[in-house]
Enzyme design. Sequence first.
Site, mmCIF file in Angstrom:
data_model
loop_
_atom_site.group_PDB
_atom_site.id
_atom_site.type_symbol
_atom_site.label_atom_id
_atom_site.label_comp_id
_atom_site.label_asym_id
_atom_site.label_seq_id
_atom_site.Cartn_x
_atom_site.Cartn_y
_atom_site.Cartn_z
ATOM 1 N NE ARG A 123 -3.708 0.387 2.556
ATOM 2 C CZ ARG A 123 -4.006 0.998 3.706
ATOM 3 N NH1 ARG A 123 -3.499 0.567 4.847
ATOM 4 N NH2 ARG A 123 -4.790 2.054 3.713
ATOM 5 C CE LYS A 188 1.426 -6.670 5.906
ATOM 6 N NZ LYS A 188 1.655 -5.279 5.455
ATOM 7 N NE ARG A 318 0.770 0.000 12.299
ATOM 8 C CZ ARG A 318 0.465 -0.107 11.006
ATOM 9 N NH1 ARG A 318 -0.724 -0.594 10.650
ATOM 10 N NH2 ARG A 318 1.320 0.261 10.066
#
Length: 321
Positions: A123, A188, A318
Amino acid sequence: MRDLANPLKVIEILSDGHFHSGEELASIFGITRAGINKYIKVIRQWGIELSSVQGKGYQLAYPLNLLNEQKITHYYLQKSSQPVALDIIPVINSTNQYLLDNLAELSSGNACVAEFQQAGRGRRGRQWFSPFGSNLYLSLYWRLEQGPAAAMGLSLMIGIVVAKVLRELSGQDIKVKWPNDLYLDDKKLAGILVEIAGKAGDIAHVVMGMGINLNMHNPDSGIVNQAWSNLGNIDRNLLVANLLYHLRQALVCFEKQGFAAFLAEWNPLDNFANRPVKLIIGETVIKGVARGINQQGALLLEQNGQITPYIGGEISLRADN
């Protein structure tokens, strides 16, 4: 562009996990040891870790499960009678860019997969760490006749489908993270990048890319700057086949019904559901409790009993620890 066939052949030879001497390799290729050293240098630039032991030769530090067209086709045809429609390009700048550069020749469902990306991106133009053979880099093309507006919620749908495929193959508790990541153990695991070519009121050419960590080792900390996880040892060829089949099936449904058809599947997979979070929008940080998403794919953030939807490409989510 230089010919990469011989460095790729060296990797194929080394993928058996055994030592292979420089003399053996030089004999196979009909070149000098110095020529083999040049190939080894290229391979190391691709992020492959090699052991070099005098008297034994070269050995991969970690095993590689190389992409194989015949295996992928075999697995895919167990689920579908349609052609696999996949380009396997071992070394590429970017799988997304490859499809974007070839839109005129593509049909919905065409895909590209690579072993190594020289210019992988995430991104907002961020670099995507793409070492050779350690992860999976796959992009898929789809033509949306209704135009760009019809793509609302598409990255969320892709996250749901990919999470379900990974859960089925690995048996692990894979989660989705708004708007375009997958998480494992709060770290992640994968990222999704949707890029759209087309104007409002016109056909949308959609390219959906994904990078999935499988067996990544020692990533560049300048690129990978957050906690990350690996899925572990699964058959990458089976993974490609399953992803292509399920994504294509889901995209047919998405075209007809939009994201609303997938909304109910998001909440059980939502990594941050009902947890304190913070949204980062430029220099602004907004704190609250994540309460899922709405039919448009907007994140629902609760603050002081009030729920506000947030949507947009420049928002980062987050955990608020």
